[in-house]
Motif scaffolding. Structure first.
Motif, mmCIF file in Angstrom:
data_model
loop_
_atom_site.group_PDB
_atom_site.id
_atom_site.type_symbol
_atom_site.label_atom_id
_atom_site.label_comp_id
_atom_site.label_asym_id
_atom_site.label_seq_id
_atom_site.Cartn_x
_atom_site.Cartn_y
_atom_site.Cartn_z
ATOM 1 N N LEU A 1 -88.469 -10.406 -31.672
ATOM 2 C CA LEU A 1 -88.398 -11.672 -30.950
ATOM 3 C C LEU A 1 -88.224 -11.423 -29.452
ATOM 4 O O LEU A 1 -87.428 -10.579 -29.054
ATOM 5 C CB LEU A 1 -87.199 -12.498 -31.434
ATOM 6 C CG LEU A 1 -87.111 -12.800 -32.922
ATOM 7 C CD1 LEU A 1 -85.841 -13.583 -33.231
ATOM 8 C CD2 LEU A 1 -88.339 -13.551 -33.401
ATOM 9 N N HIS A 2 -88.964 -12.189 -28.660
ATOM 10 C CA HIS A 2 -88.824 -12.147 -27.203
ATOM 11 C C HIS A 2 -88.461 -13.556 -26.754
ATOM 12 O O HIS A 2 -89.232 -14.488 -26.963
ATOM 13 C CB HIS A 2 -90.122 -11.690 -26.542
ATOM 14 C CG HIS A 2 -89.977 -11.320 -25.097
ATOM 15 N ND1 HIS A 2 -89.483 -12.193 -24.151
ATOM 16 C CD2 HIS A 2 -90.256 -10.174 -24.432
ATOM 17 C CE1 HIS A 2 -89.465 -11.598 -22.965
ATOM 18 N NE2 HIS A 2 -89.930 -10.377 -23.114
ATOM 19 N N CYS A 3 -87.303 -13.706 -26.135
ATOM 20 C CA CYS A 3 -86.777 -15.016 -25.754
ATOM 21 C C CYS A 3 -87.249 -15.492 -24.386
ATOM 22 O O CYS A 3 -86.592 -16.303 -23.741
ATOM 23 C CB CYS A 3 -85.246 -15.003 -25.802
ATOM 24 S SG CYS A 3 -84.564 -14.652 -27.420
ATOM 25 N N GLY A 4 -88.381 -15.015 -23.936
ATOM 26 C CA GLY A 4 -88.992 -15.557 -22.737
ATOM 27 C C GLY A 4 -88.724 -14.800 -21.456
ATOM 28 O O GLY A 4 -87.899 -13.905 -21.388
ATOM 29 N N ASP A 5 -89.475 -15.217 -20.434
ATOM 30 C CA ASP A 5 -89.542 -14.561 -19.134
ATOM 31 C C ASP A 5 -90.075 -13.139 -19.244
ATOM 32 O O ASP A 5 -89.568 -12.204 -18.620
ATOM 33 C CB ASP A 5 -88.193 -14.603 -18.395
ATOM 34 C CG ASP A 5 -87.992 -15.906 -17.620
ATOM 35 O OD1 ASP A 5 -88.889 -16.780 -17.687
ATOM 36 O OD2 ASP A 5 -86.957 -16.047 -16.946
ATOM 37 N N SER A 6 -91.151 -13.011 -20.016
ATOM 38 C CA SER A 6 -91.866 -11.738 -20.040
ATOM 39 C C SER A 6 -92.701 -11.592 -18.765
ATOM 40 O O SER A 6 -92.971 -10.485 -18.331
ATOM 41 C CB SER A 6 -92.789 -11.656 -21.257
ATOM 42 O OG SER A 6 -93.876 -12.570 -21.135
ATOM 43 N N GLU A 7 -93.124 -12.728 -18.210
ATOM 44 C CA GLU A 7 -94.027 -12.780 -17.063
ATOM 45 C C GLU A 7 -95.355 -12.092 -17.356
ATOM 46 O O GLU A 7 -96.030 -11.592 -16.442
ATOM 47 C CB GLU A 7 -93.379 -12.216 -15.801
ATOM 48 C CG GLU A 7 -92.219 -13.052 -15.292
ATOM 49 C CD GLU A 7 -91.740 -12.638 -13.924
ATOM 50 O OE1 GLU A 7 -92.584 -12.408 -13.029
ATOM 51 O OE2 GLU A 7 -90.506 -12.531 -13.746
ATOM 52 N N GLY B 1 -97.084 -8.160 -31.623
ATOM 53 C CA GLY B 1 -96.061 -7.962 -32.650
ATOM 54 C C GLY B 1 -94.774 -8.725 -32.386
ATOM 55 O O GLY B 1 -93.924 -8.828 -33.263
ATOM 56 N N PHE B 2 -94.618 -9.270 -31.179
ATOM 57 C CA PHE B 2 -93.450 -10.079 -30.845
ATOM 58 C C PHE B 2 -93.745 -11.553 -31.089
ATOM 59 O O PHE B 2 -94.845 -12.023 -30.813
ATOM 60 C CB PHE B 2 -93.083 -9.939 -29.358
ATOM 61 C CG PHE B 2 -92.288 -8.723 -29.008
ATOM 62 C CD1 PHE B 2 -90.902 -8.724 -29.098
ATOM 63 C CD2 PHE B 2 -92.924 -7.567 -28.565
ATOM 64 C CE1 PHE B 2 -90.166 -7.599 -28.752
ATOM 65 C CE2 PHE B 2 -92.196 -6.439 -28.218
ATOM 66 C CZ PHE B 2 -90.817 -6.455 -28.322
ATOM 67 N N SER B 3 -92.766 -12.281 -31.564
ATOM 68 C CA SER B 3 -92.783 -13.741 -31.528
ATOM 69 C C SER B 3 -92.163 -14.100 -30.187
ATOM 70 O O SER B 3 -91.008 -13.764 -29.935
ATOM 71 C CB SER B 3 -91.965 -14.311 -32.692
ATOM 72 O OG SER B 3 -91.930 -15.711 -32.601
ATOM 73 N N VAL B 4 -92.940 -14.740 -29.318
ATOM 74 C CA VAL B 4 -92.531 -14.937 -27.923
ATOM 75 C C VAL B 4 -92.461 -16.429 -27.599
ATOM 76 O O VAL B 4 -93.336 -17.189 -28.004
ATOM 77 C CB VAL B 4 -93.535 -14.265 -26.950
ATOM 78 C CG1 VAL B 4 -93.072 -14.370 -25.506
ATOM 79 C CG2 VAL B 4 -93.790 -12.823 -27.330
ATOM 80 N N VAL B 5 -91.430 -16.828 -26.856
ATOM 81 C CA VAL B 5 -91.349 -18.187 -26.342
ATOM 82 C C VAL B 5 -91.498 -18.160 -24.829
ATOM 83 O O VAL B 5 -91.393 -17.106 -24.202
ATOM 84 C CB VAL B 5 -90.034 -18.892 -26.755
ATOM 85 C CG1 VAL B 5 -89.984 -19.102 -28.256
ATOM 86 C CG2 VAL B 5 -88.816 -18.149 -26.250
ATOM 87 N N ARG B 6 -91.727 -19.339 -24.274
ATOM 88 C CA ARG B 6 -91.989 -19.476 -22.846
ATOM 89 C C ARG B 6 -90.692 -19.642 -22.063
ATOM 90 O O ARG B 6 -89.860 -20.479 -22.391
ATOM 91 C CB ARG B 6 -92.878 -20.695 -22.633
ATOM 92 C CG ARG B 6 -93.375 -20.869 -21.243
ATOM 93 C CD ARG B 6 -94.341 -22.036 -21.201
ATOM 94 N NE ARG B 6 -94.840 -22.232 -19.859
ATOM 95 C CZ ARG B 6 -95.599 -23.228 -19.497
ATOM 96 N NH1 ARG B 6 -95.959 -24.125 -20.386
ATOM 97 N NH2 ARG B 6 -96.004 -23.330 -18.259
ATOM 98 N N GLY B 7 -90.545 -18.834 -21.029
ATOM 99 C CA GLY B 7 -89.409 -18.962 -20.130
ATOM 100 C C GLY B 7 -89.798 -19.675 -18.855
ATOM 101 O O GLY B 7 -90.965 -19.994 -18.645
ATOM 102 N N ASN B 8 -88.842 -19.912 -17.988
ATOM 103 C CA ASN B 8 -89.117 -20.603 -16.733
ATOM 104 C C ASN B 8 -89.978 -19.788 -15.779
ATOM 105 O O ASN B 8 -90.552 -20.338 -14.840
ATOM 106 C CB ASN B 8 -87.810 -21.031 -16.053
ATOM 107 C CG ASN B 8 -86.903 -19.862 -15.751
ATOM 108 O OD1 ASN B 8 -86.454 -19.168 -16.659
ATOM 109 N ND2 ASN B 8 -86.615 -19.645 -14.479
ATOM 110 N N CYS B 9 -90.119 -18.482 -16.012
ATOM 111 C CA CYS B 9 -90.986 -17.639 -15.171
ATOM 112 C C CYS B 9 -92.306 -17.296 -15.872
ATOM 113 O O CYS B 9 -93.059 -16.456 -15.386
ATOM 114 C CB CYS B 9 -90.257 -16.350 -14.789
ATOM 115 S SG CYS B 9 -88.831 -16.614 -13.721
ATOM 116 N N ASP B 10 -92.564 -17.915 -17.003
ATOM 117 C CA ASP B 10 -93.812 -17.683 -17.741
ATOM 118 C C ASP B 10 -94.771 -18.841 -17.487
ATOM 119 O O ASP B 10 -94.382 -20.008 -17.581
ATOM 120 C CB ASP B 10 -93.541 -17.570 -19.248
ATOM 121 C CG ASP B 10 -92.724 -16.350 -19.605
ATOM 122 O OD1 ASP B 10 -92.983 -15.277 -19.017
ATOM 123 O OD2 ASP B 10 -91.837 -16.460 -20.460
#
Length: 172
Positions: free
Chosen positions: A32-38, A48-57
């Motif tokens: 899991l990736h909780c966002g701001d991967s950019e 392979g990650f389940s990713v959500v959107r962060g304020n920098c995405d």
């Protein structure tokens, strides 16, 4: 037993994400990736990650929130900025209760922390790029064993930080 790797706020890092996936590919069931991967949603580092959107995405393919189910436990994944997690977990707690989530994974503050609130485990894995309030660049692995959740914290460079391991009881 199922293992869930949780990280957040990687802010453009790619080789580190690939390294973490490679290191844990044989012992983790869900990433899991909780966002701001950019990063764009199709970046190989996020595969392979389940990713959500962060304020920098800015890639709109990322959902704001996501639900995963592990061992009959609903896990809510969000970045946290839409719930104002830097000031309080109240809004996030209400949403978790609405969704009947037993575990909530979020980021945004870059501060490692885990706590039980009204029978729900709230986990912020910190940041693997820009940690706040501690020097370690952290991510977490949750071991889900029936109603027991074992939290293990890792530094991206140093490995497991055993003194930060903790056990929680979360009922179905």
């Amino acid at each position: 037993m199922s293992k869930v790797l949780v990280l957040s706020d990687s802010h453009g890092l790619t080789s580190e994400l690939l390294h973490i996936k490679e290191k844990h590919k044989d012992d983790v069931n869900l990433f899991l990736h909780c966002g701001d991967s950019e990063l764009p949603a199709n970046d190989p580092a996020l595969e392979g990650f389940s990713v959500v959107r962060g304020n920098c995405d800015y890639d709109e393919e990322f959902p704001e929130d996501s639900i995963q189910v592990v061992k009959d436990k609903k896990i809510m994944i969000t970045h946290g900025h839409l719930y104002h997690v830097k000031s309080s977990l109240t809004r996030l707690s209400y949403r978790a209760q609405e969704l009947e989530a037993k575990i909530v994974c979020f980021g945004h503050s870059h501060i490692l922390g885990a706590e039980m609130v009204n029978g729900i485990l709230f986990l912020n894995p910190g940041s693997i790029r820009l940690p706040r309030q501690r020097k370690e660049k952290t991510y977490c692995i949750l071991e889900v064993i029936d109603d027991k959740i074992i939290l293990n914290v890792y530094d991206i460079n140093l490995g497991q930080i055993t003194e930060l391991s903790h056990e929680f009881i979360v009922s179905s």
